[in-house]
Enzyme design. Sequence first.
Site, PDB file in Angstrom:
ATOM      1  N   LEU A   1       3.225   1.667   4.367  1.00  0.00           N
ATOM      2  CA  LEU A   1       2.073   1.052   4.857  1.00  0.00           C
ATOM      3  C   LEU A   1       2.941  -0.119   5.469  1.00  0.00           C
ATOM      4  CD1 LEU A   1      -0.212   0.732   1.547  1.00  0.00           C
ATOM      5  CD2 LEU A   1      -0.345   2.314   3.426  1.00  0.00           C
TER       6      LEU A   1
ATOM      7  N   GLY B   1      -0.105   2.638  -4.371  1.00  0.00           N
ATOM      8  CA  GLY B   1       0.378   4.011  -4.380  1.00  0.00           C
ATOM      9  C   GLY B   1       1.432   4.009  -5.459  1.00  0.00           C
TER      10      GLY B   1
ATOM     11  N   LEU C   1      -1.793  -3.157  -5.630  1.00  0.00           N
ATOM     12  CA  LEU C   1      -2.490  -2.992  -4.315  1.00  0.00           C
ATOM     13  C   LEU C   1      -1.676  -2.334  -3.386  1.00  0.00           C
ATOM     14  CD1 LEU C   1      -4.744  -4.184  -2.182  1.00  0.00           C
ATOM     15  CD2 LEU C   1      -3.263  -6.062  -1.861  1.00  0.00           C
ATOM     16  N   SER C   2      -2.646  -1.433  -2.612  1.00  0.00           N
ATOM     17  CA  SER C   2      -2.084  -0.856  -1.416  1.00  0.00           C
ATOM     18  C   SER C   2      -0.879   0.039  -1.681  1.00  0.00           C
ATOM     19  CB  SER C   2      -1.776  -1.769  -0.293  1.00  0.00           C
ATOM     20  OG  SER C   2      -1.509  -1.230   0.817  1.00  0.00           O
ATOM     21  N   ALA C   3       0.118  -0.318  -1.021  1.00  0.00           N
ATOM     22  CA  ALA C   3       1.502   0.394  -1.355  1.00  0.00           C
ATOM     23  C   ALA C   3       1.821  -0.042  -2.974  1.00  0.00           C
ATOM     24  CB  ALA C   3       2.816  -0.152  -0.595  1.00  0.00           C
TER      25      ALA C   3
END
Length: 392
Positions: A19, A155, A150-152
């Site tokens: 990201l 992931g 959050l986000s990466a």
Amino acid sequence: MSLARNVDLLRRLSKADGLRFAELGRSAGLSSPLEEVTSFGSNPGNLRMFKFVPAQLQKPRALVVVLHGCGQTAAGYDFGAGWSTLARHYGFALLMPEQQRANNSNTCFNWFNPEDTARDSGEACSIREMIAHMAEAHRVDPRRIFVTGLSAGGGMTSVMLATYPEIFAAGAIIAGLPYGIASNLREALDGMFHSPARPARELGDLVRNASDHRGPWPKVSVWHGSADRTVNPGNADEIVKQWLDLHDLPEMPMAETDVDGYPRQAWWNKDGETLVESYSIADMAHGTPLGIADNDQRYGVEGAFLIEAGISSSYHIAKFFGLTGWIPDAKTKPEAKLAAASKPALSPAPHLARSIRAAVAEQPAEPKRETARGFDLGAVITRALTAAGLMK
């Protein structure tokens, strides 16, 4: 955005970033309660370790692992999402790993690189070593270890839940992706932008093949904004499918409720314990949703990828983890009692907002007096002001 149009991006990235965002505000200049730990294991993923341990810890002791997003630092995300404030209020230990630019030029956790997403390898192993250090140093109950990101970082939360499922009681993934859907940047971009649907069994097998563990599986909370243009909101559905398959739960939600104005779906086991839940934050872009919590406190500060949405995801995640029922013992900690006594009265605004919501909910299905919005607004306001103590 098609993958073909990302050819130049693929060529320019020095390492698979997963990201990729513009520079965010660094945590420089912030006064952070986090403390760095420099020796915690072999650290094959070359990550930094930060922790926060409040003076009072609830028993049995709990640990929350929090993973920041791209362009963020541990201190910056903590400041924005309010986790150390929650940890202080509710007495749990906090671990915040931090990515280094040497690993990823945008400080994204490498949530899809095979060397970082396998058990006992790379970044996943480094985070596992940090957890072991915290558990030993602070006598954490092994049954009360949780992870969110959050986000990466979301992931990588999927990675940790999949590769070390025996370690975690629960996890929460915000604007993230399912485990195992990408092993290179091209696949990562496809997952981010398009989120191709996969069979539930295939998604579940990706997790089952990541370790020898065969259950019980961690509980999972999934959060995603419906207007996210960075990570396709369809990823939330894929994460839910992955964990419903692992828990052997039906695709159809067992309950659909409204929390602070947003839909929440839930699935539970035969004992009534919620195992999977999912929040869809309408019209919210890519980020962590912020707002007033149920206890009328605000956790975190709005900023890049930290979005005021009228719902405190950090608080609700801590509640899902079972961490918000604890109150500091004023008998053993006199200053807590003193602080409570000297605490100024809260602004009526949060109470008023809650009173208005409650008043609206109490309106009859077929109001006697029609208005432009279909209910008696004057009656709602009067009831709300009275409940908030602003009218007699």
